[in-house]
Design a protein around this motif. Structure first.
Motif, PDB file in Angstrom:
ATOM      1  N   PHE A  20      -3.013   3.900   6.533  1.00 12.67           N
ATOM      2  CA  PHE A  20      -2.812   2.838   6.032  1.00 12.67           C
ATOM      3  C   PHE A  20      -2.969   3.088   4.501  1.00 12.67           C
ATOM      4  CE2 PHE A  20      -5.789  -1.082   4.927  1.00 12.67           C
ATOM      5  CZ  PHE A  20      -5.235  -1.859   4.414  1.00 12.67           C
ATOM      6  N   ARG A  21      -3.782   4.028   3.760  1.00 12.75           N
ATOM      7  CA  ARG A  21      -4.621   4.141   3.225  1.00 12.75           C
ATOM      8  C   ARG A  21      -2.820   4.820   2.382  1.00 12.75           C
ATOM      9  NH1 ARG A  21      -6.273  10.153   0.519  1.00 12.75           N
ATOM     10  NH2 ARG A  21      -6.584   9.720  -1.465  1.00 12.75           N
ATOM     11  N   ARG A  22      -1.918   5.269   3.154  1.00 13.96           N
ATOM     12  CA  ARG A  22      -0.626   6.757   2.595  1.00 13.96           C
ATOM     13  C   ARG A  22       0.307   5.212   2.239  1.00 13.96           C
ATOM     14  NH1 ARG A  22      -0.307  11.201   7.260  1.00 13.96           N
ATOM     15  NH2 ARG A  22      -2.120  12.201   6.237  1.00 13.96           N
ATOM     16  N   THR A  23       0.424   4.289   3.138  1.00  8.63           N
ATOM     17  CA  THR A  23       1.457   3.066   2.785  1.00  8.63           C
ATOM     18  C   THR A  23       0.763   3.015   0.797  1.00  8.63           C
ATOM     19  OG1 THR A  23       1.839   2.484   4.215  1.00  8.63           O
ATOM     20  CG2 THR A  23       1.320   0.808   3.370  1.00  8.63           C
ATOM     21  N   VAL A  24      -0.351   2.392   1.113  1.00  4.00           N
ATOM     22  CA  VAL A  24      -0.991   1.970  -0.385  1.00  4.00           C
ATOM     23  C   VAL A  24      -0.772   2.591  -1.617  1.00  4.00           C
ATOM     24  CG1 VAL A  24      -2.639   0.845  -1.127  1.00  4.00           C
ATOM     25  CG2 VAL A  24      -2.685   0.022   1.217  1.00  4.00           C
ATOM     26  N   GLU A  73      -1.285  10.496  -9.947  1.00  2.00           N
ATOM     27  CA  GLU A  73      -3.110  10.372 -10.024  1.00  2.00           C
ATOM     28  C   GLU A  73      -2.886   9.148  -9.854  1.00  2.00           C
ATOM     29  OE1 GLU A  73      -4.654   8.993 -14.454  1.00  2.00           O
ATOM     30  OE2 GLU A  73      -3.661  11.246 -14.239  1.00  2.00           O
ATOM     31  N   VAL A  74      -2.105   7.980  -9.953  1.00  2.00           N
ATOM     32  CA  VAL A  74      -2.248   6.587  -9.630  1.00  2.00           C
ATOM     33  C   VAL A  74      -2.465   6.266  -8.318  1.00  2.00           C
ATOM     34  CG1 VAL A  74      -1.349   4.408  -9.732  1.00  2.00           C
ATOM     35  CG2 VAL A  74      -0.874   5.383 -11.891  1.00  2.00           C
ATOM     36  N   ALA A  75      -1.526   7.466  -7.089  1.00  2.00           N
ATOM     37  CA  ALA A  75      -1.658   7.189  -6.153  1.00  2.00           C
ATOM     38  C   ALA A  75      -2.896   7.350  -5.479  1.00  2.00           C
ATOM     39  CB  ALA A  75      -0.574   7.543  -5.501  1.00  2.00           C
ATOM     40  N   ALA A  76      -3.661   8.561  -6.498  1.00  2.00           N
ATOM     41  CA  ALA A  76      -4.970   9.606  -5.612  1.00  2.00           C
ATOM     42  C   ALA A  76      -6.548   8.345  -5.892  1.00  2.00           C
ATOM     43  CB  ALA A  76      -4.588  10.307  -6.167  1.00  2.00           C
ATOM     44  N   GLN A  77      -6.145   6.838  -6.501  1.00  2.00           N
ATOM     45  CA  GLN A  77      -7.353   6.424  -7.072  1.00  2.00           C
ATOM     46  C   GLN A  77      -7.048   5.662  -5.997  1.00  2.00           C
ATOM     47  OE1 GLN A  77      -8.980   7.284 -10.338  1.00  2.00           O
ATOM     48  NE2 GLN A  77      -7.247   8.898 -10.181  1.00  2.00           N
ATOM     49  N   TYR A 101      -4.991   0.724 -15.985  1.00  2.00           N
ATOM     50  CA  TYR A 101      -3.697   1.543 -16.646  1.00  2.00           C
ATOM     51  C   TYR A 101      -3.124   0.294 -17.592  1.00  2.00           C
ATOM     52  CZ  TYR A 101      -4.212   5.196 -13.771  1.00  2.00           C
ATOM     53  OH  TYR A 101      -4.969   6.295 -12.979  1.00  2.00           O
ATOM     54  N   LYS A 102      -2.235   0.605 -18.166  1.00  2.00           N
ATOM     55  CA  LYS A 102      -1.237  -0.533 -18.832  1.00  2.00           C
ATOM     56  C   LYS A 102       0.423   0.645 -19.043  1.00  2.00           C
ATOM     57  CE  LYS A 102      -3.750  -0.761 -23.501  1.00  2.00           C
ATOM     58  NZ  LYS A 102      -4.566  -2.266 -23.014  1.00  2.00           N
ATOM     59  N   PHE A 103       0.808  -1.200 -18.426  1.00  2.00           N
ATOM     60  CA  PHE A 103       2.389  -1.159 -18.695  1.00  2.00           C
ATOM     61  C   PHE A 103       3.425  -1.499 -19.350  1.00  2.00           C
ATOM     62  CE2 PHE A 103      -0.317  -1.007 -14.328  1.00  2.00           C
ATOM     63  CZ  PHE A 103      -0.151   0.486 -14.204  1.00  2.00           C
ATOM     64  N   LEU A 130      -5.561  -6.136  -3.252  1.00  2.00           N
ATOM     65  CA  LEU A 130      -6.753  -5.947  -4.035  1.00  2.00           C
ATOM     66  C   LEU A 130      -7.249  -4.913  -4.540  1.00  2.00           C
ATOM     67  CD1 LEU A 130      -9.151  -8.571  -2.175  1.00  2.00           C
ATOM     68  CD2 LEU A 130      -7.920  -9.030  -4.360  1.00  2.00           C
ATOM     69  N   GLU A 131      -6.728  -3.942  -3.683  1.00  2.00           N
ATOM     70  CA  GLU A 131      -7.006  -2.779  -3.926  1.00  2.00           C
ATOM     71  C   GLU A 131      -5.788  -2.202  -4.984  1.00  2.00           C
ATOM     72  OE1 GLU A 131      -8.671   1.790  -3.716  1.00  2.00           O
ATOM     73  OE2 GLU A 131      -9.345  -0.255  -3.552  1.00  2.00           O
ATOM     74  N   LEU A 132      -5.138  -2.362  -5.273  1.00  2.00           N
ATOM     75  CA  LEU A 132      -3.525  -2.237  -6.527  1.00  2.00           C
ATOM     76  C   LEU A 132      -4.225  -2.757  -6.691  1.00  2.00           C
ATOM     77  CD1 LEU A 132      -0.408  -2.509  -4.127  1.00  2.00           C
ATOM     78  CD2 LEU A 132      -1.493  -0.666  -5.072  1.00  2.00           C
ATOM     79  N   ALA A 133      -4.471  -4.067  -6.954  1.00  2.00           N
ATOM     80  CA  ALA A 133      -4.829  -4.604  -8.410  1.00  2.00           C
ATOM     81  C   ALA A 133      -5.799  -3.818  -9.333  1.00  2.00           C
ATOM     82  CB  ALA A 133      -5.652  -6.227  -7.768  1.00  2.00           C
TER      83      ALA A 133
END
Length: 332
Positions: A313-317, A30-34, A158-160, A149-152
């Motif tokens: 590129f998206r798959r890598t991120v 789910e996280v990856a799909a964002q 979410y919380k970790f 930036l996209e990962l941020a």
């Protein structure tokens, strides 16, 4: 770059299973799909535009002969990209600070943002990319900055358990200056896992588009993500590989350098901001499309947005997002 005695480098052995303790694959997927492809490419274009509109650092400090041999040095830009990174972090509501060093001849400013951990905030999972670039710097390293930036954006939803730290490193192109100073500054801080991006957006599915990686044979088609680790980081590389295998996100080639990465003839594996981590005994996993071993636009005016492969590129991120979430003990 050849082999001596036992292999200087090795492809990670995936024959023994890696136990992904506590991994909640459905939530990690789910996280990856964002991760959004259009947003990623828009961010790359924004960073490239910042470089295009900036004033180069210049090369007046070089002799005329040096300038003729190292023309690329005259075209380094960084300040507007730094301002963009800071602004995007702040827009996400993250805590942002700068680590400035006035040391001459190259003052540096690393940009740092964090998602505080819930139960183990003193343990840090770090992800970083350098924001300085030659010319447009689309692949090197606007892709890394866009990923940061996209990962941020994605992870801040979410919380970790652990703190997730995002770092824009300065002056990588002049000898890993910013990341080396960052490592000097953190002292005994508990960074339990690190991921570094440099050139992660150029892929070519044609046969013969990949040159051999230094020290070992590599695939001849430039359609894979190279994931480098050293002895201290090998478990983290194994975890990324196992997660990717489970989630089926990217085509990954993992490579492990011996010891701290400084074995004979392995210099090309130490060419980015993961190296100061390795040299001080810290874990760091380096993600790259292999730069000049694949991309003929490396450090050239032709390193432009239209040469990138948005889907790969998206798959890598995506695999980066899932892996960081796992390392940070989440998502929650």
């Amino acid at each position: 770059m050849g082999l001596t005695g036992a292999a200087l480098l090795g492809l990670l052995s995936c024959s023994r299973p890696v136990v992904l303790e506590g991994a909640r694959l459905e939530q990690l997927a789910e996280v990856a799909a964002q991760v959004d492809e259009g947003r990623l490419m828009g961010l790359v274009s924004e960073v490239v535009k910042a470089h295009q509109e900036d004033t180069p650092l210049g090369c007046a400090w070089l002799t005329e002969d040096q300038r003729s041999r190292y023309e690329v040095v005259c075209h380094l830009t960084r300040e507007k990209a730094a301002a963009l990174v800071q602004a995007r972090f702040e827009e996400l509501g993250l805590s942002v600070r700068r680590h400035d060093s006035a040391t001459t001849p190259f003052p540096t400013s690393n940009i740092i943002a964090e998602i505080p951990g819930v139960s183990r905030p003193e343990e840090v999972v770090l992800v970083g990319a350098h924001y300085d670039a030659f010319y447009d710097g689309a692949d090197d390293n606007s892709t890394g900055v866009a990923a940061l930036l996209e990962l941020a954006r994605v992870l801040s939803r979410y919380k970790f358990d652990r703190t997730v730290r995002f770092v824009g490193f300065d002056m990588e192109e002049f000898g890993l200056v910013g990341s080396a100073r960052y490592i000097e500054q953190i002292g005994s801080e508990r960074i339990v896992a690190s991921m570094v991006f440099d050139c992660i957006g150029y892929y070519d599915t044609r046969e013969g588009t990949q040159q051999s990686l230094p020290g070992l044979p590599s695939p001849s088609t430039g359609d894979f993500l190279a994931v480098f680790g050293n002895d201290a980081s090998s478990q983290r590389v194994s975890e990324l590989f196992a997660l990717n295998d489970a989630l089926k996100l990217a085509k990954v080639t993992p490579i492990i350098a011996p010891r701290d990465g400084t074995a004979p003839l392995t210099g090309d594996l130490m060419r980015s901001d993961h190296a100061p981590f390795w040299l001080t005994g810290r874990e760091a996993v380096f993600l790259t499309d292999t730069a000049n071993f694949r991309n003929r636009n490396y450090h050239q005016p032709t390193d432009t947005v239209d040469t990138l492969n948005p889907t790969y590129f998206r798959r890598t991120v995506q695999i980066s997002a899932a892996t960081l979430a796992y390392w940070a003990g989440g998502p929650r």
